[in-house]
Design a protein around this motif. Sequence first.
Motif, PDB file in Angstrom:
ATOM      1  N   GLU A 184       0.825  -1.206   0.000  1.00 15.60           N
ATOM      2  CA  GLU A 184       0.000   0.000   0.000  1.00 15.60           C
ATOM      3  C   GLU A 184       0.862   1.260   0.000  1.00 15.60           C
ATOM      4  N   PHE A 185       1.978   1.217   0.717  1.00 15.21           N
ATOM      5  CA  PHE A 185       2.889   2.349   0.702  1.00 15.21           C
ATOM      6  C   PHE A 185       3.456   2.561  -0.701  1.00 15.21           C
ATOM      7  N   LEU A 186       3.912   1.492  -1.329  1.00 16.89           N
ATOM      8  CA  LEU A 186       4.505   1.613  -2.655  1.00 16.89           C
ATOM      9  C   LEU A 186       3.482   2.049  -3.698  1.00 16.89           C
ATOM     10  N   SER A 187       2.232   1.652  -3.520  1.00 23.20           N
ATOM     11  CA  SER A 187       1.196   2.044  -4.476  1.00 23.20           C
ATOM     12  C   SER A 187       0.905   3.534  -4.414  1.00 23.20           C
ATOM     13  N   SER A 188       1.338   4.190  -3.318  1.00 24.17           N
ATOM     14  CA  SER A 188       1.121   5.631  -3.178  1.00 24.17           C
ATOM     15  C   SER A 188       2.219   6.446  -3.863  1.00 24.17           C
ATOM     16  N   ASN A 190       4.806   7.385  -7.177  1.00 22.74           N
ATOM     17  CA  ASN A 190       4.558   7.484  -8.621  1.00 22.74           C
ATOM     18  C   ASN A 190       5.760   7.140  -9.489  1.00 22.74           C
ATOM     19  N   ASN A 191       6.816   6.616  -8.890  1.00 25.05           N
ATOM     20  CA  ASN A 191       8.061   6.396  -9.636  1.00 25.05           C
ATOM     21  C   ASN A 191       8.536   4.956  -9.636  1.00 25.05           C
ATOM     22  N   ILE A 192       7.730   4.047  -9.087  1.00 25.55           N
ATOM     23  CA  ILE A 192       8.160   2.656  -8.940  1.00 25.55           C
ATOM     24  C   ILE A 192       7.876   1.894 -10.231  1.00 25.55           C
ATOM     25  N   GLU A 193       8.938   1.525 -10.941  1.00 29.26           N
ATOM     26  CA  GLU A 193       8.752   0.763 -12.171  1.00 29.26           C
ATOM     27  C   GLU A 193       8.373  -0.678 -11.875  1.00 29.26           C
ATOM     28  N   LYS A 194       9.004  -1.238 -10.849  1.00 31.72           N
ATOM     29  CA  LYS A 194       8.654  -2.610 -10.483  1.00 31.72           C
ATOM     30  C   LYS A 194       9.164  -2.931  -9.085  1.00 31.72           C
ATOM     31  N   VAL A 195       8.599  -3.991  -8.521  1.00 32.25           N
ATOM     32  CA  VAL A 195       9.049  -4.532  -7.241  1.00 32.25           C
ATOM     33  C   VAL A 195       9.578  -5.944  -7.501  1.00 32.25           C
ATOM     34  N   GLU A 196      10.801  -6.185  -7.052  1.00 26.16           N
ATOM     35  CA  GLU A 196      11.386  -7.518  -7.175  1.00 26.16           C
ATOM     36  C   GLU A 196      11.249  -8.234  -5.828  1.00 26.16           C
ATOM     37  N   LEU A 197      10.459  -9.293  -5.809  1.00 23.81           N
ATOM     38  CA  LEU A 197      10.345 -10.121  -4.614  1.00 23.81           C
ATOM     39  C   LEU A 197      11.375 -11.244  -4.724  1.00 23.81           C
ATOM     40  N   LEU A 198      12.286 -11.286  -3.762  1.00 22.84           N
ATOM     41  CA  LEU A 198      13.420 -12.209  -3.814  1.00 22.84           C
ATOM     42  C   LEU A 198      13.294 -13.277  -2.738  1.00 22.84           C
ATOM     43  N   PRO A 199      13.209 -14.544  -3.112  1.00 25.00           N
ATOM     44  CA  PRO A 199      13.153 -15.605  -2.101  1.00 25.00           C
ATOM     45  C   PRO A 199      14.453 -15.675  -1.298  1.00 25.00           C
ATOM     46  N   LYS A 236       0.008  -7.275  -6.610  1.00 23.19           N
ATOM     47  CA  LYS A 236      -0.782  -7.116  -7.827  1.00 23.19           C
ATOM     48  C   LYS A 236      -2.162  -6.542  -7.527  1.00 23.19           C
ATOM     49  N   GLU A 237      -2.756  -6.959  -6.409  1.00 23.25           N
ATOM     50  CA  GLU A 237      -4.083  -6.457  -6.036  1.00 23.25           C
ATOM     51  C   GLU A 237      -4.067  -4.959  -5.768  1.00 23.25           C
ATOM     52  N   ARG A 238      -2.892  -4.423  -5.511  1.00 24.90           N
ATOM     53  CA  ARG A 238      -2.755  -2.982  -5.246  1.00 24.90           C
ATOM     54  C   ARG A 238      -2.098  -2.259  -6.427  1.00 24.90           C
ATOM     55  N   ASN A 239      -2.176  -2.909  -7.581  1.00 22.08           N
ATOM     56  CA  ASN A 239      -1.704  -2.331  -8.844  1.00 22.08           C
ATOM     57  C   ASN A 239      -0.223  -1.964  -8.819  1.00 22.08           C
ATOM     58  N   VAL A 240       0.558  -2.777  -8.096  1.00 22.20           N
ATOM     59  CA  VAL A 240       2.010  -2.611  -8.075  1.00 22.20           C
ATOM     60  C   VAL A 240       2.625  -3.665  -8.994  1.00 22.20           C
ATOM     61  N   ASN A 241       3.432  -3.229  -9.945  1.00 23.53           N
ATOM     62  CA  ASN A 241       4.082  -4.165 -10.857  1.00 23.53           C
ATOM     63  C   ASN A 241       5.117  -4.973 -10.096  1.00 23.53           C
TER      64      ASN A 241
END
Length: 245
Positions: A184-188, A190-199, A236-241
């Motif tokens: 939710e923080f990241l969805s606020s 305007n400059n985040i191209e993507k989030v990499e989730l790393l195991p 994804k549910e919060r429209n974050v790539n």
Amino acid sequence: MNIKGNIHSIETCGTVDGPGIRFVIFTQGCPLRCQYCHNPDTWKTNEGNRITVDELIAKIKKYKSYMKFSAGGVTLTGGEPLLQPEFAKELFKKCKEENIHTTIDTSGFISLEKITDVLEYTDLVLLDIKSFNPTLYKDLTGVSNNPTIKLAKYLSDINKLTWIRHVIVPNLTDKEEDLIALAEFLSSLNNIEKVELLPFHKMGEYKWEELGYKYKLKNTSTPSEETMEMAVKIFKERNVNVIYE
């Protein structure tokens, strides 16, 4: 004056620290003590090798054709590269003179006032957010997440292209409520191209043993596929790539 940087090591053809083929410079020194760090040998600031910006640029220019062909460039990582802001600024300034793409990989634990000049010559920021939960962040790293969150907001304010990196550690950073808060923080912003989730992985565990450090996550396993899918869904549910490979 030719500024020197304190360097741990160099990877000439990296492919995981920004777009394309990259000349990756690992700086020496880090203020964090992350429980899952795979480069604990970069922690101490009084170790490493001193090298001038011009010496580095001479090395970098040998790989310009690879960078140009792959839309790659130079990445400063660590350790914490922003502990050496004058060096980072001068290196990136000279990279821009050579039309070389610049990326900095940072935890953000640094005074914002000290690094605004560096960001002027930075094309892409890889911002590692260990956790949005301040209590958990302090437990994981030994420091506060306030500077990191402040930097994230500033990067949004100046519209600096940013990728977020977040490691999923079982029983630590995989809690649904914490992932929701981060998403939710990241969805606020305007400059985040993507989030990499790393195991989480333990490929750096042997370094802890060699250095005589106690590795707290010795019995922690890689997150399950179900856990990773749950995390991806939250973003994804919060429209974050979000990227998970």
